[in-house]
Design a protein around this motif. Structure first.
Motif, PDB file in Angstrom:
ATOM      1  N   HIS A 122      53.225  67.812  40.008  1.00 44.85           N
ATOM      2  CA  HIS A 122      54.158  67.853  39.188  1.00 44.85           C
ATOM      3  C   HIS A 122      55.204  68.617  39.973  1.00 44.85           C
ATOM      4  N   GLU A 123      56.779  68.152  38.928  1.00 43.07           N
ATOM      5  CA  GLU A 123      57.399  68.350  39.335  1.00 43.07           C
ATOM      6  C   GLU A 123      58.090  69.738  41.256  1.00 43.07           C
ATOM      7  N   GLU A 124      58.757  69.603  41.564  1.00 51.30           N
ATOM      8  CA  GLU A 124      58.351  70.543  42.958  1.00 51.30           C
ATOM      9  C   GLU A 124      59.134  71.297  42.254  1.00 51.30           C
ATOM     10  N   THR A 125      59.981  71.747  40.781  1.00 46.94           N
ATOM     11  CA  THR A 125      60.764  73.368  40.766  1.00 46.94           C
ATOM     12  C   THR A 125      59.529  73.773  40.692  1.00 46.94           C
ATOM     13  N   PHE A 126      58.898  73.160  39.731  1.00 47.31           N
ATOM     14  CA  PHE A 126      57.848  73.615  38.675  1.00 47.31           C
ATOM     15  C   PHE A 126      56.316  74.170  39.618  1.00 47.31           C
ATOM     16  N   SER A 127      56.276  73.231  40.524  1.00 49.97           N
ATOM     17  CA  SER A 127      55.555  73.549  41.767  1.00 49.97           C
ATOM     18  C   SER A 127      55.131  74.962  42.257  1.00 49.97           C
ATOM     19  N   LYS A 128      56.484  75.533  42.683  1.00 48.70           N
ATOM     20  CA  LYS A 128      56.685  76.572  43.957  1.00 48.70           C
ATOM     21  C   LYS A 128      57.258  77.692  42.622  1.00 48.70           C
ATOM     22  N   THR A 129      57.380  77.506  41.313  1.00 52.75           N
ATOM     23  CA  THR A 129      57.295  78.826  40.696  1.00 52.75           C
ATOM     24  C   THR A 129      56.140  78.975  40.577  1.00 52.75           C
ATOM     25  N   GLY A 130      54.717  77.836  39.566  1.00 54.80           N
ATOM     26  CA  GLY A 130      54.002  77.576  39.519  1.00 54.80           C
ATOM     27  C   GLY A 130      54.434  78.016  37.352  1.00 54.80           C
ATOM     28  N   GLY A 131      53.325  77.644  36.346  1.00 56.02           N
ATOM     29  CA  GLY A 131      53.466  78.305  35.248  1.00 56.02           C
ATOM     30  C   GLY A 131      52.641  77.432  34.329  1.00 56.02           C
ATOM     31  N   LEU A 132      52.847  77.623  33.280  1.00 54.38           N
ATOM     32  CA  LEU A 132      52.240  77.164  31.892  1.00 54.38           C
ATOM     33  C   LEU A 132      51.884  75.835  32.605  1.00 54.38           C
ATOM     34  N   PHE A 133      50.739  74.849  32.414  1.00 53.86           N
ATOM     35  CA  PHE A 133      51.081  73.585  32.671  1.00 53.86           C
ATOM     36  C   PHE A 133      50.401  72.945  30.754  1.00 53.86           C
ATOM     37  N   GLN A 134      50.324  72.043  30.067  1.00 54.20           N
ATOM     38  CA  GLN A 134      50.085  71.570  29.083  1.00 54.20           C
ATOM     39  C   GLN A 134      50.906  69.900  28.730  1.00 54.20           C
ATOM     40  N   MET A 135      49.765  69.328  28.738  1.00 50.53           N
ATOM     41  CA  MET A 135      49.730  67.887  28.424  1.00 50.53           C
ATOM     42  C   MET A 135      48.954  67.080  27.961  1.00 50.53           C
ATOM     43  N   VAL A 136      49.748  66.262  27.570  1.00 55.77           N
ATOM     44  CA  VAL A 136      48.830  64.566  27.386  1.00 55.77           C
ATOM     45  C   VAL A 136      48.720  62.774  27.559  1.00 55.77           C
ATOM     46  N   GLN A 137      47.948  62.761  28.113  1.00 49.97           N
ATOM     47  CA  GLN A 137      48.213  61.098  28.839  1.00 49.97           C
ATOM     48  C   GLN A 137      47.306  59.642  27.758  1.00 49.97           C
ATOM     49  N   LEU A 138      47.859  58.895  26.963  1.00 52.28           N
ATOM     50  CA  LEU A 138      47.499  58.232  26.431  1.00 52.28           C
ATOM     51  C   LEU A 138      47.461  56.911  27.181  1.00 52.28           C
ATOM     52  N   TRP A 139      46.376  56.328  27.218  1.00 52.36           N
ATOM     53  CA  TRP A 139      46.294  54.733  27.746  1.00 52.36           C
ATOM     54  C   TRP A 139      46.815  53.873  26.577  1.00 52.36           C
ATOM     55  N   VAL A 140      47.264  53.424  26.368  1.00 61.38           N
ATOM     56  CA  VAL A 140      47.541  52.491  24.509  1.00 61.38           C
ATOM     57  C   VAL A 140      47.509  50.985  25.588  1.00 61.38           C
ATOM     58  N   ASN A 141      46.610  50.054  24.732  1.00 63.52           N
ATOM     59  CA  ASN A 141      46.315  49.003  25.063  1.00 63.52           C
ATOM     60  C   ASN A 141      46.905  48.089  25.243  1.00 63.52           C
ATOM     61  N   LEU A 142      47.323  46.760  25.253  1.00 64.31           N
ATOM     62  CA  LEU A 142      47.898  45.698  25.333  1.00 64.31           C
ATOM     63  C   LEU A 142      47.513  43.699  25.078  1.00 64.31           C
TER      64      LEU A 142
END
Ligand code: MN
Length: 293
Positions: free
Chosen positions: A115-135
């Motif tokens: 988590h980025e430092e400022t976001f980490s300090k304030t906390g809050g809503l988190f939503q993300m996607v990580q894809l692994w794209v094959n080569l």
């Protein structure tokens, strides 16, 4: 099969979440479960979805410590919250809300994600996607590289009647191109649709295709797809019609399959088990470089 709608193969509820490190609470839609065939969504090998979660403030940024990658790309899309990353090639940065980081690990690097430092300090809503794209084999051992794709860089197609916007991250939609350079043909979009709007998509029938409902809900080829569900489409047609039954954000993935054997072990995605063993030996021999925890 042109002009024929794709059938829905499955509308998949989010599998039980697990933690990646202490910062990423993810539902792994594939590989596994209904998509047990490791090539069902090829060239997309893996999709971890961090559905909305509130993080409490933390002085120490939560995340996942140093780990290697070889043989593929990680594509991280931040919908809420901000993610910082560092790697052994000396790259670092922050993925802000709406931004995408397209990392080609290829021959290998060490990586950490927090988590980025400022976001980490304030906390809050988190939503993300990580894809692994094959080569494909011919690119698995090329040099690592980064593409930092901010929202502002994405291609933007405006849907008729102020129906919203299709953000094109990779590939092309109605003549609008996305900024990501990819090793094999694929399309990656965020369709940001207003309630009641419609959008149509056409991908070659052999392209593996799926949608993740990030926000709101939609009807996809006549079937209801609620928030946080993954819609897997059959390869029996080209067309997809989406109607947003609420304001919706839908991540759309479609790509030409990579028709090669897969040897996947932990953070390595190779063609043979011998290559996986070599990857482990190379990590142990320090060939992936150095990254402080
Ligand atoms: Mn990583």
């Amino acid at each position: 099969m042109k002009d024929q709608l794709r059938s829905i193969e499955a509308i998949i509820a989010p599998p039980p979440p697990h933690m990646v490190g202490d910062g990423f609470r993810v539902h792994s839609f594939f590989p596994g479960g209904r998509l047990i065939d490791k090539k069902r969504m090829s060239p997309f090998f893996l999709m971890d979805y961090g559905a909305k979660v509130e993080f409490t403030p933390s002085k120490e940024p939560r995340g996942v410590g140093v780990h290697p990658h070889r043989g593929f790309e990680t594509v991280t899309i931040a919908y809420h919250g901000r993610i910082a990353h560092h790697d052994s090639a000396g790259n670092s940065g922050v993925i802000g809300e709406g931004d995408v980081q397209w990392m080609t690990a290829a021959s290998g690097l060490l990586h950490k994600e927090y988590h980025e430092e400022t976001f980490s300090k304030t906390g809050g809503l988190f939503q993300m996607v990580q894809l692994w794209v094959n080569l494909p084999a011919e690119y698995k051992m090329t040099a690592p590289k980064y593409q930092e794709i901010t929202t502002g860089m994405m291609g933007r197609y405006s849907l008729p009647a102020n129906g919203g916007t299709v953000e094109v991250i990779a590939g092309e939609y109605n003549g609008i191109k996305g900024p990501a350079s990819t090793f094999t043909p694929m399309h990656v979009y965020n369709a940001k649709m207003k309630k009641g709007s419609r959008a149509g998509f056409n991908f070659p029938s052999h392209y593996n295709t799926g949608l993740l409902v990030i926000e709101g809900q939609a009807t996809v080829n006549g079937e209801k797809a609620p928030a946080d569900h993954f819609v897997l489409l059959k390869n029996d047609g080209e067309g997809i019609n989406i109607e947003a039954s609420e304001d919706a954000i839908i991540l759309i993935l479609s790509g030409e399959p990579i028709d090669e054997p897969i040897a996947a072990y932990g953070p390595f995605l190779m063609n043979t088990w011998k290559e996986v063993e070599e990857a482990i030996q190379d990590v142990n021999a320090g060939k992936f470089g150095v990254l402080e925890d």
